[in-house]
Design a protein around this motif. Structure first.
Motif, mmCIF file in Angstrom:
data_model
loop_
_atom_site.group_PDB
_atom_site.id
_atom_site.type_symbol
_atom_site.label_atom_id
_atom_site.label_comp_id
_atom_site.label_asym_id
_atom_site.label_seq_id
_atom_site.Cartn_x
_atom_site.Cartn_y
_atom_site.Cartn_z
ATOM 1 N N LYS A 457 -4.339 -0.447 3.470
ATOM 2 C CA LYS A 457 -3.651 -0.728 2.208
ATOM 3 C C LYS A 457 -2.439 -1.590 2.489
ATOM 4 O O LYS A 457 -1.603 -1.242 3.342
ATOM 5 C CB LYS A 457 -3.226 0.583 1.551
ATOM 6 C CG LYS A 457 -2.649 0.447 0.155
ATOM 7 C CD LYS A 457 -3.729 0.316 -0.873
ATOM 8 C CE LYS A 457 -3.177 0.475 -2.292
ATOM 9 N NZ LYS A 457 -4.222 0.283 -3.309
ATOM 10 N N TYR A 464 -1.371 2.291 -6.463
ATOM 11 C CA TYR A 464 -1.012 2.828 -5.160
ATOM 12 C C TYR A 464 -2.088 3.720 -4.550
ATOM 13 O O TYR A 464 -1.948 4.144 -3.406
ATOM 14 C CB TYR A 464 0.304 3.611 -5.262
ATOM 15 C CG TYR A 464 1.488 2.720 -5.512
ATOM 16 C CD1 TYR A 464 2.058 1.980 -4.480
ATOM 17 C CD2 TYR A 464 2.026 2.591 -6.784
ATOM 18 C CE1 TYR A 464 3.134 1.141 -4.699
ATOM 19 C CE2 TYR A 464 3.118 1.755 -7.015
ATOM 20 C CZ TYR A 464 3.664 1.037 -5.971
ATOM 21 O OH TYR A 464 4.720 0.192 -6.188
ATOM 22 N N SER A 491 -1.660 2.845 5.721
ATOM 23 C CA SER A 491 -0.937 2.509 4.510
ATOM 24 C C SER A 491 0.308 1.717 4.899
ATOM 25 O O SER A 491 1.242 2.258 5.488
ATOM 26 C CB SER A 491 -0.537 3.774 3.749
ATOM 27 O OG SER A 491 0.290 3.430 2.658
ATOM 28 N N SER A 496 2.086 4.898 -1.591
ATOM 29 C CA SER A 496 0.634 5.004 -1.707
ATOM 30 C C SER A 496 0.185 6.447 -1.527
ATOM 31 O O SER A 496 0.846 7.247 -0.868
ATOM 32 C CB SER A 496 -0.047 4.114 -0.669
ATOM 33 O OG SER A 496 0.241 4.559 0.633
#
Length: 612
Positions: A457, A464, A491, A496
């Motif tokens: 991510k 998120y 992440s 997130s």
């Protein structure tokens, strides 16, 4: 992926972090040393340079740049130093904030060998004579006629008999003393049934254009070979592929790469449809390549390999079967319209609204492919890199793929398949969910097996969440289990959270995963999001052996108790009662996949904890 060539990549002036994302390139010079016989492809703005001798380019800052190096000289291959995206036969795409000088220097071949055959089209149970050409002398040889890791012959120039139809990659390993050199020749021979047709399409072939071949009326065992055009020239042609193959006699549509390893390209801009499709085709504005036509013809047991497709973009013009038209905002590079037992292998799809869109299918497999930079019409949530709808009983297998950036607000991968097997993939980027696994109106129970994947991510994001498992239609009840194991999740954005689970009768079982948070370790409440908190707790979760890593890569043994998250679960007892798919491989960007030595007993997507 084909392992040819050896080259070195040196980044000068500043240290380079992993990846090719924006703001990571703080240097102003990139230097390549490449074995002669290959090429460096540099694309920026509207320019594409093919460098095959010593060359240099000065590119202004804030340009979109892609780089690729293709080599012919050796099967020994070293990845680009410091980059997980720049690899043989795949592009490294990035934006940098300083002027960049790119230079390349070609050095003489240290080794070269080329496989030869007496005929590149053969029939089952008929002999094929193999040989090679090289300026070097060797003392012994090993031949692998299926490129499956099994040595089939040690003769210098062997004869081989294929007992199954198919398109074969062949590997030779030759020795000078104890030094081993290897070469893989892709699509070196195709084996068919005596009654099957073989259509060779391309420069200096039987057919120059796909328009000369009835791709909408293929029969069991037929083979279509589409050869890449010179200097990366595209086919500005739309394809409609259908026919009825069988499990043992599928229909093969194979792209044959050029000498630099580049597959044939199909470009949708100003492409023309084949007039012979006529009555068989409708919704022409939704794709460049269509496999099966809903309501008209079902495609069964079709295998498509090594095709590059681009520019199915909203309002981009093309010539339809009857009149000029423009693509819709839900157009796709490839669309599976009505099909069963479809395999898509080594597909490259980019710069489309949807990279791959599958609607009515019984079973589909996508593997060893690269789907990235789709969602061209920005600010839309309805176009995705990959979207799978379904019919009742549908099975989708997605494995060994690279799924890259998405330009709009859609999903990296969205699936409604009744049974989804998503394994050994590398997925990164996108402003929305990485995985959006939602309900199908046709299947009340939908299970997903997600394992052996690396999910990253990145900023910037508009959503998120990393993984959504549940529903996006509150009127349709959904139940099922997400089996989530041996994945590595990174992440790189604040706030997130891992999972959104928003149905009453769904369950997540998670174990042997590795979670890496760049900024801070979320609390349990931040890891799981309940979309409908007023209804109460709508999910059950159990898991074990999950590791959390903070921004400094310190392992923290963490047990979260809220929502029954990651509570005690006897792994061995669970496996005995519920047979899950074993973790036998791990993603490798050069070869698609490689054997995982610990068979999934360790943590994360790779047995040695590597990011790449």
């Amino acid at each position: 992926m084909k392992r040819i060539g050896k080259f070195l990549c040196f980044f000068v002036f500043l240290n380079i972090l992993l990846g090719c994302s924006k703001d990571q390139f703080e240097f102003n010079e990139l230097y390549l040393v490449v074995q002669s016989g290959g090429e460096v492809v540099v694309s920026y703005g509207n320019k594409k340079e093919h460098c095959r001798e010593k060359c240099a380019y000065l590119i202004p800052s804030n340009s979109n740049v892609s780089l690729a190096v293709h080599n012919l000289s050796s099967s020994i291959f070293d990845k680009w130093e410091g980059s997980s995206l720049c690899s043989l036969n795949s592009e490294c795409s990035f934006v940098f904030n300083k002027d960049l000088k790119i230079s390349a220097n070609f050095i003489p071949n240290q080794f070269s060998i080329n496989i030869t055959v007496d005929k590149d089209q053969g029939i089952i149970n008929n002999p094929i004579q193999f040989g090679y050409t090289s300026e070097s002398e060797f003392s012994r040889w090993e031949w692998d006629f299926e490129n499956d890791g099994i040595i089939d012959s040690t003769e210098k120039k062997p004869i081989h008999i294929y007992k199954k139809m198919g398109n074969y990659n062949v590997k030779i390993s030759a020795y000078k003393g104890n030094v081993k050199f290897s070469k893989v020749a892709e699509s070196v021979v195709v084996i068919t049934e005596p009654t099957a047709r073989v259509y060779n399409i391309g420069p200096n072939k039987e057919y120059y254009s796909t328009h000369e071949v009835p791709l909408h009326k293929l029969n069991s065992g037929d083979v279509v070979r589409i050869f890449a055009r010179e200097d990366r020239a595209a086919y500005y042609e739309k394809l409609y592929i259908t026919g009825t193959g069988t499990k043992f006699k599928p229909i093969l549509v194979i792209g044959i790469s050029d000498k630099y390893g580049n597959p044939p390209i199909f470009d949708g801009e100003n492409a023309s449809a084949n007039n012979m499709y006529g009555k068989y085709l409708w919704n022409e504005d939704r794709q460049i390549i269509l496999i099966g036509q809903y309501g008209r013809q079902k495609a069964e047991h079709i295998y498509v390999e090594n095709i590059e497709v681009r520019n199915a973009i909203k309002n981009v013009p093309f010539i339809g079967t009857i009149k000029p038209m423009k693509y819709l905002n839900n157009a796709a590079g490839i669309r599976v319209g009505f099909a069963s037992a479809i395999t898509l292998n080594k597909i490259i799809s980019y710069n489309n609204e949807n990279g791959l869109f599958a609607s009515h299918y019984d079973s589909i497999t996508l593997k060893n492919s690269k789907i990235y930079n789709n969602g061209v019409s920005k600010y839309s949530t309805q176009a995705h890199n990959i979207y799978f709808d379904n019919i009742k009983g549908s099975v989708a297998i997605v494995e060994f793929n690279y799924i890259g950036e998405l330009l709009n607000d859609g999903q990296q991968f969205k699936s409604r398949a009744e049974t989804l097997i998503f394994r050994y993939n590398w997925v990164e980027g996108g402003k929305n969910s990485i995985l959006d696994l939602v309900e199908s109106p046709k299947s009340k129970i939908s299970n997903a097996y997600v394992y052996g994947n690396t999910l990253i991510k990145k900023d910037p994001v508009n959503n998120y969440r990393i993984i959504h498992f549940g529903g996006d239609n509150s009127k349709v009840p959904r139940s099922g289990t997400l089996y989530f194991y041996n994945n590595s999740i990174y992440s790189n954005t604040d706030k997130s959270y891992l999972f959104q689970l928003d149905e009453k009768n769904i369950k997540l079982i998670a174990y042997n995963n590795s979670f890496h948070f760049k900024f801070s370790i979320p609390s349990a409440g931040e890891l799981i999001s309940d979309k409908y908190p007023k209804v109460g707790k709508r999910f059950r979760i159990s898991g074990m052996n999950n590791l959390f890593l903070d921004g400094h890569d310190n392992i923290i043994n963490s047990v979260q108790t809220e929502f029954n998250l990651f509570n005690s679960l006897n792994h061995e007892a669970f496996i005995k009662t519920k047979t899950l798919y074993p973790v036998l491989f791990q993603y490798n960007e050069d070869r698609g996949g490689e054997v995982r030595l610990d068979q999934g007993q360790g943590i994360g997507a790779s047995y040695d904890g590597r990011l790449d």
